[in-house]
Design a protein around this motif. Structure first.
Motif, short mmCIF file in Angstrom:
data_model
loop_
_atom_site.label_atom_id
_atom_site.label_comp_id
_atom_site.label_asym_id
_atom_site.label_seq_id
_atom_site.Cartn_x
_atom_site.Cartn_y
_atom_site.Cartn_z
N LEU A 37 47.16 57.64 35.77
CA LEU A 37 47.09 58.10 37.15
C LEU A 37 45.65 58.10 37.68
O LEU A 37 45.41 57.73 38.82
CB LEU A 37 47.71 59.49 37.28
CG LEU A 37 49.22 59.55 37.05
CD1 LEU A 37 49.69 61.00 37.07
CD2 LEU A 37 49.96 58.72 38.08
N ARG A 40 44.74 54.43 38.23
CA ARG A 40 45.43 53.92 39.42
C ARG A 40 44.77 54.41 40.69
O ARG A 40 44.61 53.65 41.65
CB ARG A 40 46.89 54.37 39.36
CG ARG A 40 47.73 53.86 40.46
CD ARG A 40 49.17 54.25 40.25
NE ARG A 40 49.89 53.97 41.46
CZ ARG A 40 50.92 54.66 41.89
NH1 ARG A 40 51.36 55.67 41.17
NH2 ARG A 40 51.51 54.36 43.00
N HIS A 41 44.35 55.65 40.71
CA HIS A 41 43.68 56.22 41.88
C HIS A 41 42.35 55.51 42.11
O HIS A 41 42.00 55.20 43.24
CB HIS A 41 43.46 57.72 41.69
CG HIS A 41 42.73 58.35 42.82
ND1 HIS A 41 43.31 58.51 44.06
CD2 HIS A 41 41.48 58.85 42.92
CE1 HIS A 41 42.43 59.09 44.86
NE2 HIS A 41 41.32 59.31 44.19
N GLN A 44 42.86 52.09 43.75
CA GLN A 44 43.19 52.18 45.16
C GLN A 44 41.95 52.40 46.00
O GLN A 44 41.81 51.84 47.07
CB GLN A 44 44.19 53.32 45.40
CG GLN A 44 45.58 52.99 44.93
CD GLN A 44 46.53 54.16 45.12
OE1 GLN A 44 46.11 55.28 45.36
NE2 GLN A 44 47.80 53.88 44.99
N ASP A 45 41.01 53.20 45.51
CA ASP A 45 39.77 53.43 46.24
C ASP A 45 38.96 52.14 46.35
O ASP A 45 38.35 51.87 47.37
CB ASP A 45 38.93 54.51 45.56
CG ASP A 45 39.54 55.89 45.72
OD1 ASP A 45 40.44 56.06 46.57
OD2 ASP A 45 39.12 56.80 44.99
#
Length: 58
Positions: A37, A40-41, A44-45
């Motif tokens: 997680l 993944r975060h 995305q950034d």
């Protein structure tokens, strides 16, 4: 600082509950899920960022 404390205590509680009910495999799975997680975060950034010019040609 409050959020850091709450996050740490929640993680400690989840790890303890996972170990008591399911053993070390569940704790390792919980750590793997958290790492996924976070990764993944971070991706995305990076996708949302606009490319910046390196320098100007003269």
């Amino acid at each position: 600082m409050t959020c850091t404390f709450l996050g740490g205590s929640a993680g400690s509680w989840l790890g303890t509950r996972a170990y008591v009910q399911l053993g070390w495999g569940a704790v390792c799975g919980l750590i793997a899920l958290a790492a996924y997680l976070v990764g993944r975060h971070g991706r995305q950034d990076d996708r949302d960022a606009q490319p910046q010019p390196i320098g100007t040609a003269r």
